[in-house]
Design an enzyme around this catalytic site. Structure first.
Site, PDB file in Angstrom:
ATOM      1  N   TRP A  96       0.825  -1.208   0.000  1.00 23.10           N
ATOM      2  CA  TRP A  96       0.000   0.000   0.000  1.00 23.10           C
ATOM      3  C   TRP A  96       0.861   1.262   0.000  1.00 23.10           C
ATOM      4  O   TRP A  96       1.795   1.400   0.787  1.00 23.10           O
ATOM      5  CB  TRP A  96      -0.906   0.039   1.203  1.00 23.10           C
ATOM      6  N   ASN A 270      -7.350  -0.671  -5.297  1.00 21.20           N
ATOM      7  CA  ASN A 270      -7.488  -2.073  -4.926  1.00 21.20           C
ATOM      8  C   ASN A 270      -8.947  -2.520  -4.997  1.00 21.20           C
ATOM      9  O   ASN A 270      -9.792  -1.996  -4.286  1.00 21.20           O
ATOM     10  CB  ASN A 270      -6.955  -2.289  -3.505  1.00 21.20           C
ATOM     11  N   GLU A 271      -9.225  -3.467  -5.883  1.00 24.24           N
ATOM     12  CA  GLU A 271     -10.527  -4.131  -6.017  1.00 24.24           C
ATOM     13  C   GLU A 271     -11.706  -3.163  -6.198  1.00 24.24           C
ATOM     14  O   GLU A 271     -12.649  -3.144  -5.412  1.00 24.24           O
ATOM     15  CB  GLU A 271     -10.773  -5.053  -4.813  1.00 24.24           C
ATOM     16  N   TYR A 350      -9.709 -15.851  -4.976  1.00 25.87           N
ATOM     17  CA  TYR A 350     -10.129 -16.196  -3.613  1.00 25.87           C
ATOM     18  C   TYR A 350     -11.353 -17.114  -3.642  1.00 25.87           C
ATOM     19  O   TYR A 350     -12.460 -16.690  -3.325  1.00 25.87           O
ATOM     20  CB  TYR A 350     -10.448 -14.929  -2.805  1.00 25.87           C
ATOM     21  N   GLU A 390      -3.230 -11.040  -6.558  1.00 30.82           N
ATOM     22  CA  GLU A 390      -3.524 -11.616  -5.243  1.00 30.82           C
ATOM     23  C   GLU A 390      -4.055 -13.026  -5.442  1.00 30.82           C
ATOM     24  O   GLU A 390      -4.945 -13.237  -6.269  1.00 30.82           O
ATOM     25  CB  GLU A 390      -4.597 -10.807  -4.479  1.00 30.82           C
ATOM     26  N   TRP A 432      -0.873 -13.711  -1.675  1.00 27.37           N
ATOM     27  CA  TRP A 432      -1.338 -12.960  -0.498  1.00 27.37           C
ATOM     28  C   TRP A 432      -1.346 -13.895   0.700  1.00 27.37           C
ATOM     29  O   TRP A 432      -2.082 -14.874   0.687  1.00 27.37           O
ATOM     30  CB  TRP A 432      -2.754 -12.419  -0.727  1.00 27.37           C
TER      31      TRP A 432
END
Length: 485
Positions: A96, A270-271, A350, A390, A432
């Protein structure tokens, strides 16, 4: 030798002056240690290019590097993580470059920055360069952690200029768009630190000391009492025009971020999700504007979005999504990634967040399908590299077994290796997340210390080496060449 009698005192005086300035943070080093110079990573079609050769990436996420660099007593763990990554042949770390509002924020309020936190980010970048690690730096979070778009909306609402209290107004409110641009590059000159912020003197770290000795020479005029050497009192505010992200000048290396090849690429957000507009038009417009804005400032670095990889409702591939819900989030992998200023695509993996009723083997089959689908998109349509930025497997699954993580990682890494070997668009992946001992507060149900799990440690090195061999071991330097020979 004759003739050096005058030169030695001059050099000694210069060394003393330089080291004194470094002790309170005003010395800007313009060069990095010899032998660790880096080149900018470029893109040619669906490949990364480094020094004229294809580049494939095995890397990891450690989102906490800046936060853990605030205190000099904890910086050793940041250094340890970067060193450990290099020893495993890893070449890119995603982390980050934001912390908006809240505790130890980088951006305290719109356009107002804490120099102490910026110096922590300076340290991360400088330290990564020392270990030959490049950084993928993310600029804002769609989620609430570390502020994110929620904090931007809150700021606008508090100032009475927000159009809506919806988090998605981050994407369509002109005032909030300006906030974000101010973060990337302030639209007004900042002649000093924000009122109330104090830049305090710091003694050089041991590593800075070693760096100066290497480049200037030994000196015996170092003192920790900066009040005797600093021409400006330590408790007085300093002045700086470096309070922006892309044009920030690193206080350790003296290099502007936009000119530093240690930065692998910028990640826009991010996302990103904009659920208030499932058509995707709102997010698409924001992405087009912001990617163009960043590229107008920094043409040296690659740029990616930070997508999860879901297909939109109009996509012929929407059936590949993990469920109908995934097509209603306002993003579309192909449409978003096709924006001209996006250099490479990003995808997350994920399965245990996406599926709650599938067993491990069923998730594995889905993951294979998911990864291959996005490589196919980039091979045939987008003609851009794809990075799986990720991927992780939760240890909170009811059927979790430690051996499953190796199997899960291997499924992904094998597909990427096969794509790379065929000169396809699958160019790399970032697990991740990796940690070192002693930072449990940053862990989650996906994190691990790799060397504590021999099978994961071995697999990580194996992937680094087989990608390096595709590139050619003779092209490698440092850890990779020694590790894989």
């Amino acid at each position: 030798m004759g003739g050096n009698g005058v030169l030695y005192p001059i050099l000694g005086f210069a060394s003393c002056v330089a080291f004194i300035y470094m002790s309170f943070g005003d010395l800007k080093l313009s060069s990095l240690p010899k032998g660790l110079s880096l080149s900018f990573v470029e893109r040619n079609g669906s490949h990364f290019i480094l020094d004229g050769k294809p580049l494939y990436v095995n890397g990891w996420n450690s989102y906490w590097l800046m936060a853990h660099s605030m205190d000099e007593n904890s910086r050793g763990r940041v250094s340890a993580m970067l060193q450990a990554g290099a020893k495993m042949g890893l070449t890119v770390c995603r982390t980050w470059a934001f912390n908006d509002g809240g505790y130890e924020a980088l951006q305290i309020s719109p356009g107002q920055f804490d120099e102490r936190v910026f110096q922590a980010l300076d340290y991360v970048i400088a330290e990564a360069s020392l270990h030959g690690i490049r950084l993928l730096l993310s600029l804002v979070n769609n989620l609430q952690a570390y502020g994110g778009k929620t904090q931007y909306v809150k700021w606008a609402w508090q100032e009475g200029i927000g159009l809506s209290s919806s988090n998605d107004s981050f994407f369509f409110d002109p005032s909030i768009r300006k906030y974000f641009k101010n973060y990337v590059l302030s639209l007004r000159a900042m002649n000093g630190y924000p009122k109330g912020l104090v830049h305090r003197a710091r003694s050089p770290t041991k590593r800075q000391h070693e760096h100066l000795i290497r480049h200037i020479g030994p000196t015996n005029c170092v003192t920790d009492d900066t009040s005797k050497t600093n021409p400006k009192r330590a408790d007085q505010p300093s002045t700086s025009r470096d309070m922006t992200v892309l044009t920030r000048k690193n206080t350790i290396t003296g290099i502007e971020y936009r000119n530093d090849p240690t930065i692998f690429a910028w990640e826009l957000i991010n996302e990103p999700r904009c659920m208030s507009d499932p058509s995707g038009d709102t997010l698409q417009e924001w992405l087009e504007e912001m990617t163009g804005f960043i590229k107008s400032i920094d043409k040296n670095h690659l740029l990616t979005i930070g997508l999860e990889g879901f297909y939109g409702p109009e996509s012929p591939k929407s059936a590949v999504n993990p469920g109908e819900w995934a097509s209603t989030l306002g993003s579309d992998f192909v449409r978003n990634s096709n924006i001209t200023n996006v250099d490479f695509t990003s995808v997350h993996i994920y399965p245990d967040h996406w599926f709650h009723d599938l067993g491990f083997e069923e998730k594995q089959r889905y993951v294979s399908k998911w990864v291959r689908s996005h490589i196919e998109d980039c091979d045939k349509e987008l003609k851009k590299p794809v990075m799986f930025t990720e991927y992780g497997l939760s240890n909170q699954n009811k059927d979790f077994q430690a051996s499953q993580r190796e199997q899960f990682y291997r499924t992904i890494l094998d597909i990427i290796y096969k794509s790379a070997k065929k000169k396809g668009s699958g160019v790399g992946a970032l697990v991740w997340q990796f940690l070192v001992e002693g930072i449990e507060e940053y862990n989650d149900d996906f994190g691990l210390v790799p060397w504590e799990i021999p099978s994961i440690h071995k697999l990580t090195i194996q992937q680094s080496c087989r990608l390096a061999r595709i590139q050619g071991l003779n092209q490698q330097t440092g850890n990779l060449k020694q590790l894989c020979s």
